[in-house]
Motif scaffolding. Structure first.
Motif, short mmCIF file in Angstrom:
data_model
loop_
_atom_site.label_atom_id
_atom_site.label_comp_id
_atom_site.label_asym_id
_atom_site.label_seq_id
_atom_site.Cartn_x
_atom_site.Cartn_y
_atom_site.Cartn_z
N ALA A 26 0.79 -1.27 -0.04
CA ALA A 26 -0.60 0.07 -0.13
C ALA A 26 0.93 1.51 -0.02
O ALA A 26 1.90 1.22 0.72
N LEU A 27 0.59 2.31 -0.77
CA LEU A 27 1.48 2.97 -1.02
C LEU A 27 1.10 4.28 0.54
O LEU A 27 2.72 3.97 0.60
N TRP A 28 1.11 4.63 1.11
CA TRP A 28 0.78 5.32 2.48
C TRP A 28 0.60 4.84 3.66
O TRP A 28 1.31 4.78 5.17
N GLY A 29 -0.01 3.30 3.80
CA GLY A 29 -0.72 3.02 5.08
C GLY A 29 -1.03 1.43 4.64
O GLY A 29 -0.09 0.48 4.12
N GLN A 30 -2.15 0.17 5.20
CA GLN A 30 -1.89 -0.63 4.80
C GLN A 30 -3.48 -1.10 3.65
O GLN A 30 -3.72 -0.47 3.27
N GLY A 357 -6.85 16.76 -11.66
CA GLY A 357 -7.68 16.85 -10.95
C GLY A 357 -8.82 15.59 -10.19
O GLY A 357 -8.42 14.66 -10.11
N ASN A 358 -9.76 15.98 -9.28
CA ASN A 358 -10.05 15.45 -8.48
C ASN A 358 -8.82 13.93 -7.39
O ASN A 358 -9.37 12.46 -7.47
N THR A 359 -7.87 13.91 -7.49
CA THR A 359 -6.90 13.49 -6.47
C THR A 359 -6.60 14.90 -5.44
O THR A 359 -6.82 15.89 -5.32
N LEU A 360 -5.93 14.29 -5.15
CA LEU A 360 -5.02 15.13 -3.14
C LEU A 360 -4.62 15.54 -4.27
O LEU A 360 -3.77 16.61 -3.28
N CYS A 361 -3.39 15.32 -5.13
CA CYS A 361 -2.39 16.60 -5.88
C CYS A 361 -2.62 18.04 -6.51
O CYS A 361 -2.57 18.46 -7.00
N ALA A 369 4.21 27.36 1.90
CA ALA A 369 5.77 27.62 2.73
C ALA A 369 6.11 26.12 2.22
O ALA A 369 7.32 26.58 0.90
N ALA A 370 5.75 25.43 2.22
CA ALA A 370 6.08 23.88 0.53
C ALA A 370 6.32 23.90 0.06
O ALA A 370 7.72 23.43 -0.86
N ALA A 537 3.27 14.18 2.95
CA ALA A 537 3.96 15.41 3.06
C ALA A 537 5.00 16.11 2.04
O ALA A 537 4.78 17.33 2.17
N GLN A 538 5.96 15.49 1.36
CA GLN A 538 6.65 15.32 0.68
C GLN A 538 6.22 15.54 -0.28
O GLN A 538 7.14 16.78 -1.57
N LEU A 539 5.59 14.70 -1.11
CA LEU A 539 4.81 14.22 -2.49
C LEU A 539 3.79 15.75 -2.78
O LEU A 539 4.01 15.88 -3.64
#
Length: 615
Positions: A26-30, A357-361, A369-370, A537-539
């Motif tokens: 899984a990318l970030w979790g389970q 569009g329609n993604t967390l990105c 600031a980042a 947080a980096q992505l």
């Protein structure tokens, strides 16, 4: 088909030590499904096996001339790659970033993120009955990285240093640098037998029947008419949890028609069972007839949560007239999307904005600031607007109007050195602004017509040029166009594929995916930051910085997207699961999880059976 389009682009954590292995990533979790899961939640595990699915080709070519889907020249049949070649890992349709073992029973990623080791299942077999071995995985990787395949493979796998055979069932990929995406990108490579082509140069492996390990083989073929894929009765993975309830048709027949009109009339005549619609006009006005009135054919709109993608008019900045960002922005201001959606699309679409569009990105508002920390070192290379609010596509409703947009466009063109002389927009050298829109279908003229009229008000001549699809492909491969339209697929897990889409190296590489010709060290840096991110947080800041650079660079004029899959299908011959997976992609959901009614319903039996099912 380019690699970044057909692979499922899994992305896994890079914190795995060589002392353990797991069934999934899984990318970030389970993973959503535990190790002992019985089947995916959107399938019917009791679906009957048998019958035939009759499809229409989803490709724009009117025939095929090879069985090798990986080489550059020629055209392979629709769906061949997905049906005939298994991968080390496979994704699910109800989560966005997990891969489960298919050919591989487990995978181990080194603690330093510099390698990924896959252990193959003992029962994995090719169509000829031979076992799938580590040597075949190594051969597939080396071949796809060789001189005869699309350069997109080289871009996608540029950070893969090599592929090493540990033993017959174990293969290790080594990486040039830690990369959260690479372990599962290599896990999505199609694997084929070393015996395919009998040692010939890969570009000479043309009509040799592929030796893959997927669920289907090539059956009867009528060139220029259809191809039938026949289910492998001895398919090695049919009882795996990732395959249970799927692959339900004995035969999948894919028919080929010369144009969209012929396809539509063939559907109405009952020549095939399902057709996906991309034209809102066809869907609203022309999907009708006797079989629809009888209930044999039905119109289905299946909602999904897929990324919007970024279907766009692509402006080729290799052309001198399109190198100034102000000119490109002016061209976009002349597109009246609201009028088009109202008058031509029956209000069926939403406007695309950005590339995520329609993604967390997806990017909104001012840079964080980042984001600024990534962008400021490249300030001189970025469009000034990139440091302000995220751009939104111009509108012509509410407080906005086409007149105001054209006035702004005229000011941008003047600032770029273009003035109207005798009704024609000219530069200081007296050259007229004349551009060509390249398409492979005459029907595209209708969509572009209103944009042409608006551009004429600015003194710009946009000529529509339709060519046959073979020539269209050749011209795209050589970047021989001013403007064209590309339906870019979206992704919830962006990574190395964006180097092929917007990276500087790909801009000069024939047959790459960098159609607009973006060459920017800033863009390259943002892609690298996105690829090397180890946490969200980096992505996310890297994604936002990239999206701002592309959107404010006006390389793409955003078009439109739909939140549903529009498919007309024969409900007397087909059934589908009750659960619609949120991340399905249309026809592949049908191919993977639907099943045949046996026997098919008739005019006499359909009313009773369908009524009982509805109750």
């Amino acid at each position: 088909m380019r690699f970044w389009k057909f692979c499922f682009l899994l992305a896994g954590a890079t914190t795995v030590a060589p002392t353990w292995a797991d069934y999934a990533y899984a990318l970030w979790g389970q993973p959503k499904y535990a190790q002992d899961f019985a089947h995916f939640g959107y399938v019917n595990p009791q679906a009957p096996k048998g019958g035939e699915l009759r499809l229409v080709s989803n490709l724009r070519v009117s025939t095929f001339d090879k069985y090798n889907p990986f080489t550059i020249k020629g055209n392979a049949p629709a769906y061949l790659s997905n049906l005939m070649f298994d991968t080390l890992l496979t994704g699910s349709m109800d989560e966005t970033a997990t891969g489960y073992g298919l050919l591989a029973e487990d995978v181990t990623v080194a603690a330093d993120g510099m390698s990924a080791t896959f252990r193959l299942r003992r029962q994995a077999r090719f169509h000829d009955g031979t076992p799938v071995l580590a040597q075949d995985v190594q051969h597939s990787f080396a071949t796809l990285m060789g001189p005869h395949t699309s350069p997109a493979y080289k871009t996608m796998l540029a950070e893969v240093a090599g592929c090493e055979v540990i033993n017959n069932r174990t293969v290790r990929f080594t990486f040039r640098a830690p990369n959260r995406e690479l372990p599962l990108t290599v896990g999505s490579l199609p694997i084929f037998s070393r015996a395919w082509g009998a040692g010939k140069p890969f570009n000479e492996v043309v009509m040799d029947t592929p030796i893959g390990s997927g669920p289907y083989k090539i059956g009867p073929v009528r060139f220029g008419k259809d191809i039938t894929y026949v289910r492998d009765a001895h398919y090695w993975a049919k009882d795996l949890p990732v395959r249970r309830g799927t692959i339900n048709f004995d035969n999948i027949n894919v028919k080929i028609y010369k144009d969209n009109t012929a396809k539509l009339e063939a559907l109405k005549a009952g020549e095939f069972d399902l057709m996906r619609f991309y034209s809102a006009g066809d869907w609203a006005r022309r999907v009708d007839g006797r079989k629809f009135k009888s209930g044999e054919l039905v119109k289905g709109e299946f909602a999904h949560k897929q990324p919007t993608g970024f279907q766009s008019y692509v402006l080729n900045v290799r052309r001198p007239f399109l190198q100034d960002v102000r000119v490109r922005e002016a061209l976009g201001l002349a597109l009246d999307y609201e009028w088009m959606n109202r008058q031509m699309f029956y209000g069926a679409y939403q406007r695309v904005n950005g590339i995520f569009g329609n993604t967390l990105c997806q990017t909104t508002g001012l840079p964080s600031a980042a984001e600024l920390a990534l962008m400021q070192p490249w300030g001189e290379l970025l469009p000034p607007g990139a440091f302000g609010p995220m751009t939104v596509a111009p509108r012509t409703d509410g407080d906005s109007s086409l007149r105001e947009n054209l006035r702004k466009a005229k000011g941008l063109l003047a600032a770029a050195g273009w003035t109207v002389q005798g009704g024609v927009l000219r530069n200081s050298a007296g050259q007229a602004m004349e551009l060509e829109y390249l398409d492979s279908n005459d029907a595209g003229q209708r969509t572009v017509a209103s944009w042409q009229r608006n551009l004429q008000k600015l003194g710009i001549q946009l000529n529509f040029r339709a060519v046959d699809y073979a020539l269209y492909q050749q011209r795209l491969q050589k970047f021989d166009f001013d403007i064209t339209s590309i339906a870019y697929q979206g992704t919830n897990n962006p990574g190395q594929e964006f180097a092929d889409l917007f990276g500087s190296a790909a801009a000069d590489q024939e047959d790459s995916g960098n159609f607009p010709g973006v060459k920017s060290k800033a863009v390259d840096a943002f892609i690298q930051a996105m690829v090397s991110a180890k946490t969200d947080a980096q992505l996310l800041p890297a994604c936002h910085a990239l999206e701002r650079a592309i959107a404010h660079g006006h390389y793409l004029i955003p078009q439109w997207s739909s939140s549903t899959h529009r498919m007309a299908y024969n409900q007397w011959r087909l059934e589908h699961p009750q659960v619609i997976p949120p991340y399905s992609n249309g026809e592949n959901w049908v191919i993977d999880t639907w099943w045949a009614r046996m026997p098919p319903l008739t005019a006499e039996t359909a009313p009773v059976v369908l009524k009982e099912q509805a109750q």
